[in-house]
Design an enzyme around this catalytic site. Structure first.
Site, mmCIF file in Angstrom:
data_model
loop_
_atom_site.group_PDB
_atom_site.id
_atom_site.type_symbol
_atom_site.label_atom_id
_atom_site.label_comp_id
_atom_site.label_asym_id
_atom_site.label_seq_id
_atom_site.Cartn_x
_atom_site.Cartn_y
_atom_site.Cartn_z
ATOM 1 N N ASP A 171 -13.870 -12.436 62.320
ATOM 2 C CA ASP A 171 -14.835 -13.210 62.695
ATOM 3 C C ASP A 171 -15.363 -12.631 64.168
ATOM 4 O O ASP A 171 -14.167 -12.394 65.497
ATOM 5 C CB ASP A 171 -14.062 -14.527 63.562
ATOM 6 N N THR A 230 -15.765 -21.711 49.966
ATOM 7 C CA THR A 230 -16.484 -22.834 49.743
ATOM 8 C C THR A 230 -17.425 -23.223 51.497
ATOM 9 O O THR A 230 -17.287 -24.131 51.224
ATOM 10 C CB THR A 230 -14.634 -23.431 50.443
ATOM 11 N N ARG A 232 -20.640 -21.045 52.238
ATOM 12 C CA ARG A 232 -22.338 -21.511 51.551
ATOM 13 C C ARG A 232 -22.081 -21.039 50.466
ATOM 14 O O ARG A 232 -22.613 -18.831 50.133
ATOM 15 C CB ARG A 232 -22.461 -20.937 52.610
ATOM 16 N N ASP A 256 -17.046 -22.812 44.769
ATOM 17 C CA ASP A 256 -17.209 -24.399 45.137
ATOM 18 C C ASP A 256 -18.551 -24.398 45.410
ATOM 19 O O ASP A 256 -19.500 -25.104 45.112
ATOM 20 C CB ASP A 256 -16.189 -24.810 46.356
ATOM 21 N N GLU A 261 -27.961 -25.019 44.171
ATOM 22 C CA GLU A 261 -27.040 -25.864 43.561
ATOM 23 C C GLU A 261 -28.427 -27.425 43.033
ATOM 24 O O GLU A 261 -28.704 -28.505 43.687
ATOM 25 C CB GLU A 261 -26.642 -26.969 44.959
ATOM 26 N N HIS A 280 -19.082 -28.295 44.548
ATOM 27 C CA HIS A 280 -19.397 -28.279 46.043
ATOM 28 C C HIS A 280 -18.459 -29.317 46.758
ATOM 29 O O HIS A 280 -18.827 -30.568 47.412
ATOM 30 C CB HIS A 280 -20.631 -28.388 46.330
ATOM 31 N N ILE A 281 -17.261 -29.477 46.501
ATOM 32 C CA ILE A 281 -16.203 -31.610 46.535
ATOM 33 C C ILE A 281 -15.073 -30.481 47.704
ATOM 34 O O ILE A 281 -14.071 -31.357 47.159
ATOM 35 C CB ILE A 281 -15.879 -31.391 45.307
ATOM 36 N N ALA A 282 -15.465 -28.737 47.885
ATOM 37 C CA ALA A 282 -14.332 -28.840 48.498
ATOM 38 C C ALA A 282 -13.988 -29.531 49.477
ATOM 39 O O ALA A 282 -12.572 -29.647 49.855
ATOM 40 C CB ALA A 282 -14.607 -27.044 49.461
#
Length: 308
Positions: A171, A230, A232, A256, A261, A280-282
């Site tokens: 990161d 998970t 974007r 996900d 979408e 998209h439900i993680a």
């Protein structure tokens, strides 16, 4: 009495909490009816959305009295933050409220993809007994690479370590000491992608992260590695991923989130081996939905109280 419009689904207890104090329009159909949504928010100071409502300049122009937007989630790519700031509209995300749900999803996806044993129901019901074909791998001693090391990634670390996994993270906004302090080994992105048995993405979608995992980086991954997104849609090159899975050049993937979408061309994902798709439900569980909804209800209410 202040008015609030809620354009996507929200926990009923949170809606009731708001209705006890404010004039609330709760209609999840508004997300698919932009003209109705624009009319509904024409005179309201507060709007609550999830990830599908597109809060862009046109919608903001339709709501000159808008002062606060509650986001039932943490990603803000569906909201024009700059345009909101220019209009004095405060945007409030539900930071941290669904992090545990996403962390659990990632661990489950890693286990399912590494083991490869959970899609055999139809074959066994048809009379097959594919034991040899379903000899998968253990998570223990495998390297999990986390791309992005924010709150969700840090919650994954203890869960993965409980399985005996090794953790690497990259990161650019987090220094090596901080990564080590939170239980992971700092590792440059390209090395992480090349060495990890499982790669999980936890970065926002920006100009620098769009197609971050492109054909070249997918080709650099281990042939038996698995990829989980998970974060974007748009961070992974979906066409390159499909091609790699079909060609046996990648062990598996779980998506996900998607570039659009729902996906504009869903058929391209059909019959792709070792691919798990969820809508998209993680971060959406019964528990997290309640936490997210109550957090946003309380924070939006507090913000409206300041307007009085």
């Amino acid at each position: 009495m202040h008015r609030i419009v809620i354009s996507e689904f929200m926990d009923e207890d949170a809606v009731a909490l708001l209705r006890a104090r404010f004039d609330v329009t709760y209609d999840p159909r508004l997300v698919d009816q932009p003209e109705r949504l624009a009319a509904a928010i024409a005179t309201v100071p507060a709007l609550i959305v999830r990830n599908r409502t597109q809060v862009r300049e046109a919608l903001l122009d339709a709501a000159p009295r808008l002062r606060v937007i509650g986001r039932l989630g943490v990603g803000l790519d569906n909201i024009d933050i700059t345009a909101c700031a220019e209009r004095g509209v405060r945007v409030i995300p539900a930071t941290g409220a669904n992090a545990d749900a996403v962390a659990e999803y990632v661990i489950a996806a890693v286990l399912i993809l590494l083991r490869g044993a959970y899609g055999a129901t139809a074959r066994i019901a048809a009379g097959e007994w594919p034991r040899t074909a379903l000899t998968g791998r253990e998570a223990q001693a495998r390297l999990l690479g986390l791309v992005g090391f924010g709150d969700i990634a840090r919650r994954i670390v203890p869960r993965a370590k409980a399985l005996g996994m090794r953790i690497a993270a990259c990161d650019p906004l987090v220094n090596d000491h901080e990564i080590r302090r939170n239980g992971a080994e700092p590792m440059p992105l390209d090395r992480l992608v090349a060495e990890a048995d499982a790669v999980s993405l936890h970065v926002p979608l920006t100009d620098t992260t769009r197609k971050l995992i492109d054909a070249q980086r997918i080709a650099a991954m281990r042939r038996d590695a698995v990829l989980i997104n998970t974060a974007r849609g748009g961070i992974v090159d979906e066409d390159a991923l499909v091609a790699a899975l079909k060609g046996g050049r990648l062990g598996g993937a779980a998506l996900d989130v998607f570039e659009s979408e729902p996906p504009e061309e869903p058929r391209r994902f059909a019959d792709v081996p070792n691919l798990l798709l969820t809508p998209h439900i993680a971060g959406v569980t019964q528990e997290s939905n309640r936490r997210v909804s109550l957090m946003i209800a309380e924070r939006v209410a507090t913000e409206l109280d300041r307007l009085e």
